[in-house]
Design an enzyme around this catalytic site. Structure first.
Site, PDB file in Angstrom:
ATOM      1  N   GLU A   1      -9.907   5.926   2.950  1.00 20.31           N
ATOM      2  CA  GLU A   1     -10.664   4.828   3.538  1.00 20.31           C
ATOM      3  C   GLU A   1      -9.670   3.714   3.845  1.00 20.31           C
ATOM      4  O   GLU A   1      -8.605   3.646   3.242  1.00 20.31           O
ATOM      5  CB  GLU A   1     -11.691   4.319   2.522  1.00 20.31           C
ATOM      6  CG  GLU A   1     -11.158   3.345   1.456  1.00 20.31           C
ATOM      7  CD  GLU A   1     -10.116   3.940   0.512  1.00 20.31           C
ATOM      8  OE1 GLU A   1     -10.082   5.175   0.380  1.00 20.31           O
ATOM      9  OE2 GLU A   1      -9.340   3.163  -0.081  1.00 20.31           O
TER      10      GLU A   1
ATOM     11  N   SER B   1       1.896  -9.798  -0.595  1.00 24.49           N
ATOM     12  CA  SER B   1       1.526  -8.380  -0.531  1.00 24.49           C
ATOM     13  C   SER B   1       1.788  -7.731   0.813  1.00 24.49           C
ATOM     14  O   SER B   1       1.983  -6.518   0.883  1.00 24.49           O
ATOM     15  CB  SER B   1       0.048  -8.229  -0.895  1.00 24.49           C
ATOM     16  OG  SER B   1      -0.753  -9.100  -0.119  1.00 24.49           O
TER      17      SER B   1
ATOM     18  N   LYS C   1       0.809  -1.224   0.000  1.00 23.68           N
ATOM     19  CA  LYS C   1       0.000   0.000   0.000  1.00 23.68           C
ATOM     20  C   LYS C   1       0.845   1.279   0.000  1.00 23.68           C
ATOM     21  O   LYS C   1       0.429   2.304  -0.528  1.00 23.68           O
ATOM     22  CB  LYS C   1      -0.939   0.011   1.210  1.00 23.68           C
ATOM     23  CG  LYS C   1      -1.917  -1.146   1.256  1.00 23.68           C
ATOM     24  CD  LYS C   1      -3.160  -0.795   0.504  1.00 23.68           C
ATOM     25  CE  LYS C   1      -4.216  -1.865   0.403  1.00 23.68           C
ATOM     26  NZ  LYS C   1      -4.223  -2.991   1.300  1.00 23.68           N
TER      27      LYS C   1
HETATM   28  C1  LIG Z   1      -5.105  -4.148   1.137  1.00 21.76           C
HETATM   29  C2  LIG Z   1      -4.378  -5.401   1.012  1.00 21.76           C
HETATM   30  C3  LIG Z   1      -4.661  -6.312  -0.015  1.00 21.76           C
HETATM   31  C4  LIG Z   1      -5.804  -6.166  -0.978  1.00 21.76           C
HETATM   32  O1  LIG Z   1      -5.772  -5.014  -1.743  1.00 21.76           O
HETATM   33  P1  LIG Z   1      -5.410  -5.027  -3.296  1.00 21.76           P
HETATM   34  O2  LIG Z   1      -5.737  -3.662  -3.738  1.00 21.76           O
HETATM   35  O3  LIG Z   1      -6.244  -6.075  -3.937  1.00 21.76           O
HETATM   36  O4  LIG Z   1      -3.972  -5.333  -3.386  1.00 21.76           O
HETATM   37  C5  LIG Z   1      -3.867  -7.437  -0.133  1.00 21.76           C
HETATM   38  N1  LIG Z   1      -2.860  -7.670   0.722  1.00 21.76           N
HETATM   39  C6  LIG Z   1      -2.560  -6.825   1.735  1.00 21.76           C
HETATM   40  C7  LIG Z   1      -1.439  -7.153   2.644  1.00 21.76           C
HETATM   41  C8  LIG Z   1      -3.305  -5.662   1.914  1.00 21.76           C
HETATM   42  O5  LIG Z   1      -3.000  -4.849   2.916  1.00 21.76           O
END
Ligand SMILES: *Cc1c(COP(=O)(O)O)cnc(C)c1O
Length: 411
Positions: free
Chosen positions: A126, A395, A104
């Site tokens: 948000e 992620s 993010k």
């Molecule tokens: C917010 C989040 C996601 C999902 O958001 P995307 O916009 O689909 O990437 C996935 N993994 C983590 C660790 C997140 O914080």
């Protein structure tokens, strides 16, 4: 040097969205008249910034010195062994190792710099899992901006540690008690605030969804994940991977990883959605796998709706995936068949989290664990050919999910 050039060109190869902010049939700008000017100002600022080498130099420097980029791409041989597929090699792209612990921050930082360019002093956002809120609060502290975060009351309870982090960073966290008290409702509140405060405020949207130009901006800012991956895998393997696997909530980490590979037909792209208690139970957030196209949160895209067009309630153990919509570019890539979408249940994600933790010492976010768990299932079902090379998009890190993981996994 040659590798650098190849990846650079490929990363920017996309010609979409078109001038109306559309990816084929999807996307667009379904917003009240009052917001149109703000969205056009943002688009114009962004297109000028993208063409300005000073902007990319400043962003690149901050990504390097303050975010910790490039993030690692490395093999996980003990995890790969558990797949029991001969010759398979699995690499992790470690967005969990960025400052604040998820992808993010790539988007938050870029949009923070855009907000400054527009002369805005106040940022609103948000948040679902709280990861976007933490990233935005961090960027606001770095850049000296006022920060207000809207978060569903339900999500505040299950992600309490991130609420504390945001407050410590100086953000005001406003609980949203309307609707299902989740991400979708936090978005509605943010839009309300934005309409009332357009002159001072930038709405720092957290995923590659929403009205144009957000899907393009967020994608471009997250494409650093895929560009680095391309360089790193070519260095490591001398060839492109057979599979890229990433979890899909709104779609930003997935499109960021996939985008530089969209024109490489031999690289199979797999997006993994949250099946919650099982897609057949109705308790899930598998928008692309089980939804249908419609209009929500300012864009035309796949969404989860009932026969009357009412948005349905979603469920996922991962707050960051618990959203009934998805970005328009991922919808486009579904309909043209370039990306394959699969699902993983809460239980499969927990199994993925547990397995990766015990074999490699990496505690993944529950969101990322959906991709990990799906890969385990794919291998188990005999769908992963021998000698495949797989890149898993990790992620984020799992610190925020410790309470949930402890309850379900520690005996
Ligand atoms: C917010 C989040 C996601 C999902 O958001 P995307 O916009 O689909 O990437 C996935 N993994 C983590 C660790 C997140 O914080």
């Amino acid at each position: 040097m040659i590798i650098d050039q190849v990846s650079h060109v490929t990363g920017l190869a996309g010609t979409l969205p078109d001038e109306r902010g559309r990816f084929g049939a999807f996307g667009g700008r379904y917003v009240p008249e009052g917001l149109m000017a703000a969205l056009l100002e943002l688009e114009e600022t962004y297109l000028l910034a993208r063409a300005d080498s000073r902007f990319s130099a400043e962003l690149g420097e901050l990504l390097r010195t303050r975010v910790g980029r490039p993030t690692l791409l490395h093999q996980v041989p003990r995890f790969a062994q558990t797949l029991a597929v001969p010759g398979v090699r699995v690499y992790l792209k470690r967005e969990d190792m960025t400052h604040t612990g998820a992808h993010k921050i790539n988007n938050a930082l870029g949009q923070g710099l855009l907000a400054k360019r527009m002369g805005k002093t106040r940022i609103i956002a948000e948040t679902g899992a709280g990861q976007h809120g933490v990233a935005v609060a961090t960027v606001c502290a770095m850049l000296g901006m006022t920060c207000v975060i809207y978060m569903g009351a339900h999500d505040m309870r299950r992600q309490a540690s991130n609420v504390m982090r945001m407050k410590l960073l100086g953000a005001e966290v406003r609980a949203v008690d309307t609707g299902s008290r989740r991400l979708k409702d936090a978005i509605s509140e943010s839009v309300r605030d934005w309409v009332a405060n357009l002159a001072t405020t930038h709405y720092l949207f957290g995923t590659s969804a929403g009205p144009a130009p957000y899907p393009m901006i967020v994608r471009d800012l997250q494409t650093v994940i895929g560009m680095e991956t391309r360089n790193q895998i070519l260095q490591a393997e001398g060839r492109l991977p057979d599979y890229l696997v990433a979890c899909v909530g709104g779609g930003s980490n997935a499109i960021g990883l996939f985008h530089p590979f969209v024109d490489d037909p031999l690289v199979e792209l797999i997006g993994v959605e949250a099946a919650g208690h099982g897609v057949e139970t109705g308790d899930h957030a598998a928008t692309l796998s089980a939804g249908s196209p419609g209009e929500m949160d300012g864009a035309y895209s796949y969404l989860l709706q009932d026969d009357d067009g009412q948005i349905t309630r979603t469920h996922s153990i991962a707050a960051g995936l618990d959203y009934p919509g998805v970005g328009p570019e991922l919808s486009y890539l579904k309909d043209n068949g370039r990306v394959t979408y699969r699902t993983a249940t809460d239980a499969v994600a927990l199994h993925g989290l547990h397995t990766l933790t015990r074999t490699e010492g990496i505690i993944a976010a529950l969101e990322s664990a959906h991709a990990v768990g799906y890969l385990l299932e794919m291998a188990e079902h005999g769908d992963l050919p021998a000698d495949s090379t797989v890149v898993l998009g990790l992620s984020g890190r799992g610190d925020k999910d410790l309470a949930i993981a402890a309850e379900r996994l520690i005996r």
